[in-house]
Design a protein around this motif. Structure first.
Motif, PDB file in Angstrom:
ATOM      1  N   GLN A 105       0.688   8.961  -7.229  1.00  0.00           N
ATOM      2  CA  GLN A 105       0.448   8.673  -5.813  1.00  0.00           C
ATOM      3  C   GLN A 105      -1.037   8.654  -5.487  1.00  0.00           C
ATOM      4  N   VAL A 106      -1.781   9.565  -6.067  1.00  0.00           N
ATOM      5  CA  VAL A 106      -3.232   9.572  -5.860  1.00  0.00           C
ATOM      6  C   VAL A 106      -3.844   8.301  -6.433  1.00  0.00           C
ATOM      7  N   ARG A 107      -3.358   7.884  -7.593  1.00  0.00           N
ATOM      8  CA  ARG A 107      -3.837   6.629  -8.172  1.00  0.00           C
ATOM      9  C   ARG A 107      -3.661   5.468  -7.199  1.00  0.00           C
ATOM     10  N   ALA A 108      -2.511   5.420  -6.535  1.00  0.00           N
ATOM     11  CA  ALA A 108      -2.216   4.316  -5.627  1.00  0.00           C
ATOM     12  C   ALA A 108      -3.002   4.410  -4.323  1.00  0.00           C
ATOM     13  N   MET A 109      -3.202   5.615  -3.834  1.00  0.00           N
ATOM     14  CA  MET A 109      -3.914   5.771  -2.564  1.00  0.00           C
ATOM     15  C   MET A 109      -5.394   5.479  -2.721  1.00  0.00           C
ATOM     16  N   GLY A 110      -5.970   5.908  -3.831  1.00  0.00           N
ATOM     17  CA  GLY A 110      -7.359   5.610  -4.127  1.00  0.00           C
ATOM     18  C   GLY A 110      -8.306   5.952  -2.995  1.00  0.00           C
TER      19      GLY A 110
ATOM     20  N   THR B  15      -4.291  23.289  -5.594  1.00  0.00           N
ATOM     21  CA  THR B  15      -5.284  22.685  -6.470  1.00  0.00           C
ATOM     22  C   THR B  15      -5.521  21.222  -6.098  1.00  0.00           C
ATOM     23  N   ALA B  16      -4.439  20.503  -5.824  1.00  0.00           N
ATOM     24  CA  ALA B  16      -4.556  19.093  -5.444  1.00  0.00           C
ATOM     25  C   ALA B  16      -5.349  18.933  -4.151  1.00  0.00           C
ATOM     26  N   ALA B  17      -5.185  19.873  -3.230  1.00  0.00           N
ATOM     27  CA  ALA B  17      -5.941  19.793  -1.978  1.00  0.00           C
ATOM     28  C   ALA B  17      -7.439  19.817  -2.242  1.00  0.00           C
ATOM     29  N   HIS B  18      -7.860  20.624  -3.221  1.00  0.00           N
ATOM     30  CA  HIS B  18      -9.277  20.674  -3.587  1.00  0.00           C
ATOM     31  C   HIS B  18      -9.693  19.440  -4.386  1.00  0.00           C
ATOM     32  N   ASP B  19      -8.835  19.030  -5.323  1.00  0.00           N
ATOM     33  CA  ASP B  19      -9.186  17.900  -6.181  1.00  0.00           C
ATOM     34  C   ASP B  19      -9.293  16.586  -5.404  1.00  0.00           C
ATOM     35  N   PHE B  20      -8.383  16.379  -4.463  1.00  0.00           N
ATOM     36  CA  PHE B  20      -8.254  15.064  -3.849  1.00  0.00           C
ATOM     37  C   PHE B  20      -8.716  15.009  -2.398  1.00  0.00           C
ATOM     38  N   GLY B  21      -9.016  16.156  -1.817  1.00  0.00           N
ATOM     39  CA  GLY B  21      -9.558  16.152  -0.462  1.00  0.00           C
ATOM     40  C   GLY B  21     -10.807  15.302  -0.330  1.00  0.00           C
ATOM     41  N   PRO B  22     -11.739  15.353  -1.306  1.00  0.00           N
ATOM     42  CA  PRO B  22     -12.931  14.504  -1.208  1.00  0.00           C
ATOM     43  C   PRO B  22     -12.618  13.011  -1.207  1.00  0.00           C
ATOM     44  N   LEU B  23     -11.416  12.636  -1.649  1.00  0.00           N
ATOM     45  CA  LEU B  23     -11.005  11.232  -1.627  1.00  0.00           C
ATOM     46  C   LEU B  23     -10.324  10.848  -0.319  1.00  0.00           C
TER      47      LEU B  23
ATOM     48  N   ARG C 291       0.851  -1.191   0.000  1.00  0.00           N
ATOM     49  CA  ARG C 291       0.000   0.000   0.000  1.00  0.00           C
ATOM     50  C   ARG C 291       0.891   1.247   0.000  1.00  0.00           C
ATOM     51  N   LEU C 292       0.263   2.409  -0.172  1.00  0.00           N
ATOM     52  CA  LEU C 292       0.954   3.696  -0.063  1.00  0.00           C
ATOM     53  C   LEU C 292       0.113   4.592   0.822  1.00  0.00           C
ATOM     54  N   ASP C 293       0.637   4.934   1.987  1.00  0.00           N
ATOM     55  CA  ASP C 293      -0.076   5.792   2.928  1.00  0.00           C
ATOM     56  C   ASP C 293       0.360   7.244   2.853  1.00  0.00           C
ATOM     57  N   GLY C 294       1.628   7.463   2.494  1.00  0.00           N
ATOM     58  CA  GLY C 294       2.145   8.822   2.471  1.00  0.00           C
ATOM     59  C   GLY C 294       3.258   8.963   1.455  1.00  0.00           C
ATOM     60  N   ALA C 295       3.482  10.197   1.002  1.00  0.00           N
ATOM     61  CA  ALA C 295       4.552  10.463   0.047  1.00  0.00           C
ATOM     62  C   ALA C 295       5.138  11.838   0.321  1.00  0.00           C
TER      63      ALA C 295
ATOM     64  N   SER D 107      -1.712  10.897   2.710  1.00  0.00           N
ATOM     65  CA  SER D 107      -1.173  12.242   2.887  1.00  0.00           C
ATOM     66  C   SER D 107       0.032  12.413   1.981  1.00  0.00           C
ATOM     67  N   ILE D 108       0.080  13.541   1.291  1.00  0.00           N
ATOM     68  CA  ILE D 108       1.182  13.876   0.397  1.00  0.00           C
ATOM     69  C   ILE D 108       1.758  15.219   0.820  1.00  0.00           C
ATOM     70  N   VAL D 109       3.079  15.289   0.878  1.00  0.00           N
ATOM     71  CA  VAL D 109       3.765  16.544   1.184  1.00  0.00           C
ATOM     72  C   VAL D 109       4.715  16.861   0.042  1.00  0.00           C
TER      73      VAL D 109
END
Length: 254
Positions: free
Chosen positions: A130-135, A172-180, A88-92, A140-142
């Motif tokens: 990374q978003v693909r893998a976290m699904g 932008t990513a915070a808005h795009d991927f926050g709902p996920l 799995r991938l929890d963070g990057a 969390s991504i930094v």
């Protein structure tokens, strides 16, 4: 997994991109010490292997894979290697980057293109994979920007433009991927004793001294101090932080 079951990142699998030296390497150590299983990625296979051997020899769960962050296939492989090794991938932590000095009108075109390919395109490629893998599991991504991403100064224009872009990607990513359930934040380090700063000190010691003297704490930061901030943002302790630009700069931008 590491035996450290009480750290900030205990039980998490974390990918560090740009992990061979400086902030990336020290952050990888911090993450391992905080209980994470860590995949190291960078261009330098030899440096990665040496760091992996060192951390593994100390009992941490660490592996590595080499490639170019500006190449989509390589970035996909970074993520796939993490999934293959840890499940799995929890963070990057996206920390790969190159520097530049000189006025905007003096930057060679090929240098500008390479700067944008690594710093901006590389960050975008990392986010995408990374978003693909976290699904749906979230994570969390930094990203790593710079104090040069929130202000301007003479002689670093192309570099600062790329670091401004990283902040734009992060927000932008915070808005795009926050709902996920995926949080995306960005660090803005000030003067830090990384290989980049030490090289700059060799080339122009007076400029580096002026920059450090502009820090209210009157010192440059250490890579481990940046790594500690990244570890906190990656951890569940920062569970409601999303789209944040966190200065790690001793007050430089205060």
């Amino acid at each position: 997994m590491s035996d450290n079951g009480t750290g900030l990142l205990a039980g998490k699998a974390v990918l560090v991109v740009g992990a061979s030296t400086g902030i990336g390497a020290e952050s990888a150590r911090v993450f391992a010490e905080e209980g994470a299983s860590v995949m190291l990625a960078a261009r330098s296979r030899d440096k990665l292997a040496a760091l992996t051997d060192k951390l593994s020899g100390e009992g941490y769960d660490v592996a590595c894979t080499a490639g170019d962050v500006s190449a989509g296939a390589d970035v996909a492989r970074f993520v796939d290697a993490t999934l293959d090794r840890f499940g799995r991938l929890d963070g990057a932590f996206n920390n790969a980057g190159v520097n530049q000095h000189g006025r905007l009108d003096e930057v060679p075109e090929d240098e500008f293109d390479r700067l944008m390919a690594v710093n901006v395109k590389g960050t975008w490629l990392c986010l995408r994979e990374q978003v693909r893998a976290m699904g749906e599991s979230g994570g969390s991504i930094v990203n790593t920007s710079s104090v040069g991403g929130v202000r301007g100064s003479s002689g670093l224009g192309a570099y600062q433009a790329s670091k401004h872009a990283i902040i734009g990607l992060t927000r932008t990513a915070a808005h795009d991927f926050g709902p996920l359930g995926i949080r995306v934040n960005v660090l803005a380090p000030g003067p830090t004793w990384s290989p980049m700063l030490r090289k700059w000190q060799q080339d122009d010691p007076a400029a580096v001294e002026r920059r450090i003297n502009a820090v209210p704490l009157r010192k440059a930061g250490t890579p481990a101090e940046v790594g500690n901030a990244a570890a906190w943002l990656l951890s569940d302790r920062a569970s409601h932080l999303n789209g944040v630009v966190l200065p790690v700069d001793g007050g430089f931008t205060a």
